[in-house]
Write a protein that holds these residues in place. Sequence first.
Motif, PDB file in Angstrom:
ATOM      1  N   HIS A   1       0.810  -1.207   0.000  1.00 37.48           N
ATOM      2  CA  HIS A   1       0.000   0.000   0.000  1.00 37.48           C
ATOM      3  C   HIS A   1       0.848   1.264   0.000  1.00 37.48           C
ATOM      4  CE1 HIS A   1      -3.290  -2.767   0.968  1.00 37.48           C
ATOM      5  NE2 HIS A   1      -4.056  -1.833   0.474  1.00 37.48           N
TER       6      HIS A   1
ATOM      7  N   ASP B   1      -0.768   3.955  -2.228  1.00 36.90           N
ATOM      8  CA  ASP B   1      -1.474   5.056  -1.571  1.00 36.90           C
ATOM      9  C   ASP B   1      -0.755   6.392  -1.742  1.00 36.90           C
ATOM     10  OD1 ASP B   1      -3.279   3.186  -0.754  1.00 36.90           O
ATOM     11  OD2 ASP B   1      -2.437   2.958   1.244  1.00 36.90           O
ATOM     12  N   ASP B   2      -0.834   6.961  -2.923  1.00 37.97           N
ATOM     13  CA  ASP B   2      -0.270   8.286  -3.190  1.00 37.97           C
ATOM     14  C   ASP B   2      -1.404   9.183  -3.671  1.00 37.97           C
ATOM     15  OD1 ASP B   2       1.009  10.559  -3.985  1.00 37.97           O
ATOM     16  OD2 ASP B   2       2.398   9.588  -5.374  1.00 37.97           O
ATOM     17  N   PRO B   3      -1.893  10.088  -2.821  1.00 38.44           N
ATOM     18  CA  PRO B   3      -3.056  10.904  -3.204  1.00 38.44           C
ATOM     19  C   PRO B   3      -2.795  11.839  -4.370  1.00 38.44           C
ATOM     20  CG  PRO B   3      -2.073  11.705  -1.174  1.00 38.44           C
ATOM     21  CD  PRO B   3      -1.400  10.397  -1.475  1.00 38.44           C
TER      22      PRO B   3
ATOM     23  N   ARG C   1      -5.554   7.825  -7.017  1.00 43.38           N
ATOM     24  CA  ARG C   1      -5.160   7.106  -5.806  1.00 43.38           C
ATOM     25  C   ARG C   1      -5.701   7.814  -4.559  1.00 43.38           C
ATOM     26  NH1 ARG C   1      -3.436   2.377  -8.107  1.00 43.38           N
ATOM     27  NH2 ARG C   1      -1.440   2.562  -9.173  1.00 43.38           N
ATOM     28  N   SER C   2      -5.927   7.012  -3.529  1.00 42.59           N
ATOM     29  CA  SER C   2      -6.261   7.511  -2.193  1.00 42.59           C
ATOM     30  C   SER C   2      -7.367   8.561  -2.221  1.00 42.59           C
ATOM     31  CB  SER C   2      -5.006   8.070  -1.515  1.00 42.59           C
ATOM     32  OG  SER C   2      -4.063   7.063  -1.287  1.00 42.59           O
TER      33      SER C   2
ATOM     34  N   HIS D   1     -10.787   9.955  -0.838  1.00 44.88           N
ATOM     35  CA  HIS D   1     -11.572   9.888   0.386  1.00 44.88           C
ATOM     36  C   HIS D   1     -13.045   9.621   0.053  1.00 44.88           C
ATOM     37  CE1 HIS D   1      -8.570  11.434   3.361  1.00 44.88           C
ATOM     38  NE2 HIS D   1      -7.986  11.794   2.226  1.00 44.88           N
TER      39      HIS D   1
ATOM     40  N   ILE E   1     -10.472   5.641   2.763  1.00 48.12           N
ATOM     41  CA  ILE E   1      -9.714   6.027   1.580  1.00 48.12           C
ATOM     42  C   ILE E   1      -9.610   4.820   0.664  1.00 48.12           C
ATOM     43  CG2 ILE E   1      -7.510   6.905   0.718  1.00 48.12           C
ATOM     44  CD1 ILE E   1      -7.054   8.178   3.439  1.00 48.12           C
ATOM     45  N   THR E   2      -9.949   4.994  -0.587  1.00 50.90           N
ATOM     46  CA  THR E   2      -9.837   3.902  -1.558  1.00 50.90           C
ATOM     47  C   THR E   2      -8.396   3.756  -2.024  1.00 50.90           C
ATOM     48  OG1 THR E   2     -10.217   5.298  -3.495  1.00 50.90           O
ATOM     49  CG2 THR E   2     -12.154   4.397  -2.377  1.00 50.90           C
ATOM     50  N   ASP E   3      -8.015   2.548  -2.392  1.00 53.06           N
ATOM     51  CA  ASP E   3      -6.691   2.346  -2.979  1.00 53.06           C
ATOM     52  C   ASP E   3      -6.605   3.019  -4.342  1.00 53.06           C
ATOM     53  OD1 ASP E   3      -5.658   0.948  -0.867  1.00 53.06           O
ATOM     54  OD2 ASP E   3      -6.056  -1.032  -1.718  1.00 53.06           O
TER      55      ASP E   3
END
Length: 224
Positions: free
Chosen positions: A46, A50-52, A65-66, A68, A79-81
């Motif tokens: 992850h 998990d990089d928004p 990514r990420s 909310h 938070i979604t993958d």
Amino acid sequence: MKYDDENMLMLSGIQHFMFCPRQWGLIHLSQEWEDNSLTTEGKLLHKRVDDPFYRQKNGDIITLRSVHVASHSLGLYGITDAIELTPSDSSINTIRHPHYPGYWNVLPVEYKRGKQKPNRCDEVQLAAQVMCLEEMYQIQLDYGALYYHEVRRRDVIYVNEELRELTKKCADKMHDIFSSMQIPKSVYSPHCKRCSLYDICLPLVCKKSQVSTYLKKYLYEETT
């Protein structure tokens, strides 16, 4: 029932709860946590996912990514993958994105360290994400996807009414237990030895019983 902001629970916890209500209670009520090789591998996976700020464009597909998400009907936030956007000519069951013009179909993708499980833990977590997105964007989604890193395989999961009902029951039971602050009793099963909380839970101290009976008590009992 609608849950207010102060009573929202972590969406990721629904996977723990479906796997073992006591594990969920130890993590989310007692704030207990221990890493083992499995949880460490999951964190490393992850960390890459998990990089928004990550935006990938592969042909017509845009991967976010990420993201909310939240549902007040489930009382869950998280938070979604990943969410994959594909272009659509229709405004029905699609979303608009501030950075990309037009209409977009939505596909949530949850990444898992291992391989497909014999239980429905991962499916329920994915279904909760689907239901969050539906509530947030007023759309209807029929499916999402689970990607298993060990086998490099993506499974499309259809979120039917039965899975939705199971997810809602699971979320409601989480709230009931959270309100009572009573950690469910331990029940030993073969998967206990793979749990990072084994030494904290001490499942062999309590009387053994069938996991199916345990889950039936928490998830499948009929309401009156």
